[in-house]
Design an enzyme around this catalytic site. Sequence first.
Site, PDB file in Angstrom:
ATOM      1  N   HIS A  50     -21.391  60.455  22.768  1.00  0.00           N
ATOM      2  CA  HIS A  50     -20.182  59.649  22.677  1.00  0.00           C
ATOM      3  C   HIS A  50     -19.440  60.512  21.987  1.00  0.00           C
ATOM      4  CE1 HIS A  50     -21.219  56.071  24.334  1.00  0.00           C
ATOM      5  NE2 HIS A  50     -22.127  55.840  23.659  1.00  0.00           N
ATOM      6  N   ASP A  61     -12.664  61.865  24.346  1.00  0.00           N
ATOM      7  CA  ASP A  61     -12.795  61.057  25.649  1.00  0.00           C
ATOM      8  C   ASP A  61     -11.555  61.064  26.404  1.00  0.00           C
ATOM      9  OD1 ASP A  61     -15.347  60.212  25.122  1.00  0.00           O
ATOM     10  OD2 ASP A  61     -14.975  58.211  24.773  1.00  0.00           O
TER      11      ASP A  61
END
Length: 356
Positions: free
Chosen positions: A138, A168
């Site tokens: 992540h 991200d």
Amino acid sequence: MAGPLTSLKVLDFSTLLPGPYATMMLADMGAEVLRIEAPERVDLTKVMPPFDGKISTAFSYLTRGKETLQLNLKQTEAVEKVKELVRDYDIVVEQFRPGVMDRLGIGYDTLKAINPQLIYCAITGYGQTGPYRNRAGHDINYLSLAGVSSHCGRADSGPPPMGIQVADVAGGSHHAVMGILAAVIERQQTGEGQFVDISMTDAAFALNAMSGAACLAGGQEQAPETALLNGGSFYDYYRTRDNRWLSIGSLEPQFSARLCETLGLSEMKSLALSQNPEDQQTLKAALKEKVSEKTLAEWQEIFADQDACVEPVLTISEAAEHPQLKARGMVIEVDRGDGAQQRQLGSPIKFEKASS
């Protein structure tokens, strides 16, 4: 939506944040985006609170400007439907681990054989190659492995959990859009499509920019609060009397001089220009004391007409009402699907013309 990319059609197989954000950017610029949604696998952003009415705010934001088609990609009919669709589409965006699309029968080689002009963008945590290619991760992991977290935060408390998803969005989403549009330009010249391999860890590593250049070419490893821009100088945040924060970025001589004059610290002008860490800490201590004497609102009034690179730390709701962001149209209203309007973040890319 109208925009310069109205000639492009995108098949979007992605979920969560990086891919959907990238395809939202393309849709904001006019591309026609069709989301392929798996009926048996719920996108977590769809059920992620908070909700506006019955709709997740994250999901409605990330899917704006897109159409949706539900397909169970484990079924032969769905795979054939994708093969039929791809004949008429320019771009495919997917966010599975490497090899998943191949196992489903709709990988790059298969789709390229159907449409040689296809631009296929795969966004993953670690890329299509390397020992971590199949490893889970992540945002916090990508920033850590890329070295970004090592020089952020405070020396006594370590790296901060960021309030935004840097790897991200700034990494995966933005680099994906850049790669896709570069491939579009190449296709205009050659008539051929392209595979675009985006690793969020690669992109995060590239975000090191100046600190990375100093380390790799100059041998200077950057630690928290040791460099000009990461807390090692007076370029920093300062707590106000009402427990709010003021950002001071007055690096250039004209700005630091104005800062010191405004705060009644004229005798410290030379410290702002000094490369001696002790001088910087002396000035920093004086700034902390001064800033703590007034509220944020008072400092905003004092610096309102001062061109000194001093600004308040605003909440998101405060930022949305700031006259600069309002003038730039950075808050828009979108139909949320049930007839009601929903306020959303606007597109930061502005064009002179509404459409191509």
